[in-house]
Design an enzyme around this catalytic site. Structure first.
Site, PDB file in Angstrom:
ATOM      1  N   GLY A   1      -9.764  21.730  -5.336  1.00 47.98           N
ATOM      2  CA  GLY A   1     -10.586  22.192  -6.455  1.00 47.98           C
ATOM      3  C   GLY A   1     -10.626  23.709  -6.551  1.00 47.98           C
ATOM      4  O   GLY A   1      -9.803  24.411  -5.964  1.00 47.98           O
ATOM      5  N   GLY A   2     -11.592  24.207  -7.293  1.00 51.24           N
ATOM      6  CA  GLY A   2     -11.678  25.646  -7.551  1.00 51.24           C
ATOM      7  C   GLY A   2     -12.389  26.426  -6.470  1.00 51.24           C
ATOM      8  O   GLY A   2     -12.519  27.649  -6.562  1.00 51.24           O
TER       9      GLY A   2
ATOM     10  N   ASP B   1      -4.140  -0.032  -2.365  1.00 52.13           N
ATOM     11  CA  ASP B   1      -4.705  -1.381  -2.391  1.00 52.13           C
ATOM     12  C   ASP B   1      -6.173  -1.374  -2.816  1.00 52.13           C
ATOM     13  O   ASP B   1      -6.537  -1.871  -3.879  1.00 52.13           O
ATOM     14  CB  ASP B   1      -4.601  -2.018  -1.001  1.00 52.13           C
ATOM     15  CG  ASP B   1      -3.210  -2.578  -0.750  1.00 52.13           C
ATOM     16  OD1 ASP B   1      -2.512  -2.868  -1.719  1.00 52.13           O
ATOM     17  OD2 ASP B   1      -2.839  -2.717   0.415  1.00 52.13           O
TER      18      ASP B   1
ATOM     19  N   GLU C   1       0.792  -1.234   0.000  1.00 55.25           N
ATOM     20  CA  GLU C   1       0.000   0.000   0.000  1.00 55.25           C
ATOM     21  C   GLU C   1       0.831   1.294   0.000  1.00 55.25           C
ATOM     22  O   GLU C   1       0.725   2.122  -0.900  1.00 55.25           O
ATOM     23  CB  GLU C   1      -0.916  -0.019   1.233  1.00 55.25           C
ATOM     24  CG  GLU C   1      -1.636   1.275   1.544  1.00 55.25           C
ATOM     25  CD  GLU C   1      -2.703   1.627   0.524  1.00 55.25           C
ATOM     26  OE1 GLU C   1      -3.514   0.758   0.202  1.00 55.25           O
ATOM     27  OE2 GLU C   1      -2.735   2.779   0.055  1.00 55.25           O
TER      28      GLU C   1
HETATM   29  N1  CAO Z   1       0.134 -23.092  -3.369  1.00 55.55           N
HETATM   30  C1  CAO Z   1       1.475 -23.066  -3.444  1.00 55.55           C
HETATM   31  N2  CAO Z   1       2.180 -21.913  -3.530  1.00 55.55           N
HETATM   32  C2  CAO Z   1       1.495 -20.774  -3.532  1.00 55.55           C
HETATM   33  C3  CAO Z   1       0.086 -20.722  -3.465  1.00 55.55           C
HETATM   34  C4  CAO Z   1      -0.604 -21.956  -3.384  1.00 55.55           C
HETATM   35  N3  CAO Z   1      -1.929 -22.016  -3.301  1.00 55.55           N
HETATM   36  N4  CAO Z   1      -0.302 -19.441  -3.476  1.00 55.55           N
HETATM   37  C5  CAO Z   1       0.822 -18.695  -3.558  1.00 55.55           C
HETATM   38  N5  CAO Z   1       1.906 -19.488  -3.606  1.00 55.55           N
HETATM   39  C6  CAO Z   1       3.308 -19.101  -3.716  1.00 55.55           C
HETATM   40  C7  CAO Z   1       3.610 -18.352  -4.983  1.00 55.55           C
HETATM   41  O1  CAO Z   1       3.689 -19.234  -6.071  1.00 55.55           O
HETATM   42  C8  CAO Z   1       4.939 -17.701  -4.632  1.00 55.55           C
HETATM   43  O2  CAO Z   1       5.961 -18.662  -4.794  1.00 55.55           O
HETATM   44  P1  CAO Z   1       7.341 -18.343  -5.590  1.00 55.55           P
HETATM   45  O3  CAO Z   1       7.846 -17.039  -5.080  1.00 55.55           O
HETATM   46  O4  CAO Z   1       8.187 -19.508  -5.185  1.00 55.55           O
HETATM   47  O5  CAO Z   1       7.042 -18.296  -7.017  1.00 55.55           O
HETATM   48  C9  CAO Z   1       4.800 -17.479  -3.112  1.00 55.55           C
HETATM   49  O6  CAO Z   1       3.626 -18.175  -2.717  1.00 55.55           O
HETATM   50  C10 CAO Z   1       4.736 -16.077  -2.641  1.00 55.55           C
HETATM   51  O7  CAO Z   1       3.890 -15.289  -3.434  1.00 55.55           O
HETATM   52  P2  CAO Z   1       4.131 -13.706  -3.467  1.00 55.55           P
HETATM   53  O8  CAO Z   1       5.526 -13.439  -3.917  1.00 55.55           O
HETATM   54  O9  CAO Z   1       3.053 -13.066  -4.240  1.00 55.55           O
HETATM   55  O10 CAO Z   1       3.936 -13.323  -1.923  1.00 55.55           O
HETATM   56  P3  CAO Z   1       4.857 -12.439  -0.988  1.00 55.55           P
HETATM   57  O11 CAO Z   1       4.261 -12.571   0.351  1.00 55.55           O
HETATM   58  O12 CAO Z   1       6.302 -12.737  -1.110  1.00 55.55           O
HETATM   59  O13 CAO Z   1       4.630 -10.951  -1.535  1.00 55.55           O
HETATM   60  C11 CAO Z   1       3.278  -9.055  -2.145  1.00 55.55           C
HETATM   61  C12 CAO Z   1       3.445 -10.264  -1.228  1.00 55.55           C
HETATM   62  C13 CAO Z   1       1.955  -8.421  -1.855  1.00 55.55           C
HETATM   63  C14 CAO Z   1       4.394  -8.029  -1.844  1.00 55.55           C
HETATM   64  C15 CAO Z   1       3.360  -9.504  -3.615  1.00 55.55           C
HETATM   65  O14 CAO Z   1       2.445 -10.533  -3.820  1.00 55.55           O
HETATM   66  C16 CAO Z   1       3.112  -8.403  -4.623  1.00 55.55           C
HETATM   67  O15 CAO Z   1       3.947  -7.533  -4.857  1.00 55.55           O
HETATM   68  N6  CAO Z   1       1.936  -8.417  -5.268  1.00 55.55           N
HETATM   69  C17 CAO Z   1       1.587  -7.508  -6.319  1.00 55.55           C
HETATM   70  C18 CAO Z   1       1.238  -6.165  -5.778  1.00 55.55           C
HETATM   71  C19 CAO Z   1       0.124  -6.217  -4.761  1.00 55.55           C
HETATM   72  O16 CAO Z   1      -0.934  -6.720  -4.982  1.00 55.55           O
HETATM   73  N7  CAO Z   1       0.375  -5.605  -3.624  1.00 55.55           N
HETATM   74  C20 CAO Z   1      -0.676  -5.352  -2.662  1.00 55.55           C
HETATM   75  C21 CAO Z   1      -0.600  -6.186  -1.504  1.00 55.55           C
HETATM   76  S1  CAO Z   1      -1.577  -5.494  -0.222  1.00 55.55           S
HETATM   77  O17 CAO Z   1      -0.695  -4.220   0.353  1.00 55.55           O
END
Ligand code: CAO
Length: 426
Positions: A247-248, A168, A139
């Site tokens: 705004g205005g 978000d 976020e």
């Molecule tokens: N079964 C097995 N693996 C799973 C799964 C499932 N059902 N669901 C998710 N995973 C795995 C993914 O495949 C990923 O694995 P790899 O990295 O090995 O490929 C892993 O879980 C982690 O997923 P991620 O990288 O999305 O999660 P994270 O916690 O590391 O990051 C976030 C979180 C939010 C920073 C990232 O997902 C992101 O940047 N998303 C896009 C932007 C976004 O939506 N941000 C808003 C979040 S709310 O503030």
């Protein structure tokens, strides 16, 4: 009564806030939303910011109403087989994994499109294509990268993030609109498509008035409605404008009776030009109606500080609700600063379903926001969020039509978790 998105099935591969906001909106509009979660842990927010030990957090419950939960380990062969079957049975796949995660799973757009050419594949990412496209984003990163933080706060203070989750929930809203548009286009084209809502872009879209001001600043080197005018200096970028109106019609936050002890005893007061004469009468300055320094909007701009100080002398003699009542009777636009406590208790928001009380099997009763978008022919009823894997069996047998033997094999392969039993709230 039918619902607007009845018949639309969504494979919800979202987590945290941005993606779940989008799919919750679709569910509120009537879509069948099947949330895929990792067995054992599920969406990380189930366990974040918990207020009751062992119970799904409010963070999770308030973003995942009206959905079904299926647990699938996508990194197993059996899990991928289930996911591929789900892709063939759904209209929309929504995801907000980190860049590249879905490809690593084996679910590239090409693969998804080959499995189901009508599939709409919708993604939230932090950034669009370009130098930051591989970055993970939360976020406040989006608020900072999208121009909000730079333009929020006071002149002499730090860049400031806002409590409104524009990165978000704001992006989730954008994505939901993209999905609905793609569903509509599919009715003519017969084809699915990719929908992308980058968080930086969504925040910038919501901050467009500041991009407007950037260009005005470059042309005229000043912004007359900003608090920096007329005494302060402008640099080459839009400065933080405190509580000045975007705004205005100049506006400001003013103290009301009780401000010394109540942090929310304030009102936003807008000096809308058409009601200026009424404002003058109300605050006891009838002479300003004709005085050359105050009668016309351009003359008032260099004197806004003086004007708002005078109006505040009047608002400080009233409670924010008294100001609201007196001003509204005269068509003067004002807004009381309402606390979350006041909003939670606001009866009219309960009556419209914008704040709802929800009952949950392990949490008990809690308050949530309901659908803020009101359709006259598609009523939104808020249903509690699912327990982790609560609908796994139901999805496998009733939606995907796996035979009992196939379900047993899928489970034996470790591809899914067992649905937990609901416990009574204490
Ligand atoms: N079964 C097995 N693996 C799973 C799964 C499932 N059902 N669901 C998710 N995973 C795995 C993914 O495949 C990923 O694995 P790899 O990295 O090995 O490929 C892993 O879980 C982690 O997923 P991620 O990288 O999305 O999660 P994270 O916690 O590391 O990051 C976030 C979180 C939010 C920073 C990232 O997902 C992101 O940047 N998303 C896009 C932007 C976004 O939506 N941000 C808003 C979040 S709310 O503030």
């Amino acid at each position: 009564m039918s619902k607007a998105l009845e018949g639309v099935r969504v494979l919800d591969f979202t987590h945290v806030q941005s993606g779940p906001t989008c799919t919750q909106l679709l569910a509120w509009m009537g879509a069948d939303v099947i949330k895929v979660e990792r067995p054992g842990e599920g969406d990380a927010t189930r366990g974040q910011l918990r207020d009751i030990p062992g119970v799904d957090s409010l963070y999770f419950t308030m973003l995942n109403h009206n959905k079904r939960s299926v647990t699938i380990n996508s990194k197993t062969k059996g899990g991928m087989a289930v996911l591929e079957r789900l892709i063939q049975h759904c209209d929309v796949l929504v995801e907000n994994f980190a860049p590249g995660a879905l490809d690593r799973m084996g679910l590239s757009w090409e693969r998804v499109h080959a499995l189901n050419p009508r599939m709409i594949m919708a993604s939230v990412k932090g950034f669009g294509p370009g130098k930051y496209e591989d970055c993970k984003v939360y976020e406040n990163v989006a608020q900072c990268a999208g121009g909000s933080a730079s333009t929020t706060g006071f002149e002499d203070g730090l860049p400031t993030v806002t409590g409104a989750q524009i990165g978000d929930s704001g992006t989730g809203l954008h994505l939901a609109l993209g999905i609905v548009a793609a569903l509509y286009q599919r009715t003519h084209s017969g084809r699915g498509q990719k929908v992308l809502a980058p968080m930086q872009d969504a925040v910038l879209n919501l901050c467009r008035v500041k991009l407007r001001d950037q260009q005005r600043l470059e042309r005229t080197h000043t912004l007359h409605e900003y608090p920096q005018y007329p005494d302060g200096k402008f640099g080459d970028a839009v400065p933080r404008a405190g509580n000045a109106s975007g705004g205005g019609q100049p506006g400001s936050i003013l103290k009301c009776k009780g401000w010394e002890t109540d942090p929310n005893a304030y009102i936003y007061f807008i000096t809308q030009a058409p009601v200026w004469e009424k404002i003058c009468d109300l605050i006891g300055e009838p002479g300003w109606k004709t005085h050359p320094d105050f009668a016309k909007p351009p003359a008032r701009l260099p004197r806004l500080k003086q004007i708002f100080e005078r109006i505040e002398q009047w608002t400080m003699t009233k409670t924010k609700f008294e100001v609201m009542n007196e001003c509204n009777a005269l068509d003067i636009p004002v807004g009381p600063i309402l606390s979350m406590k006041e909003l939670a208790e606001e009866q009219s928001l309960r009556e419209t379903g914008t704040i709802v009380e929800v009952d949950h099997p392990t949490r008990g009763k809690y308050l949530s926001v309901g659908n803020p978008i009101k359709l006259s022919d598609s009523i939104s009823e808020v249903e509690r969020s699912p327990l982790l894997g609560e609908h796994t069996d139901e999805i496998l047998t009733k939606v995907l039509k796996f035979s009992p033997r196939e379900v047993a094999a899928i489970k034996a392969s470790g591809a899914t978790g067992q649905a937990p039993k609901a416990q009574a709230a204490e």
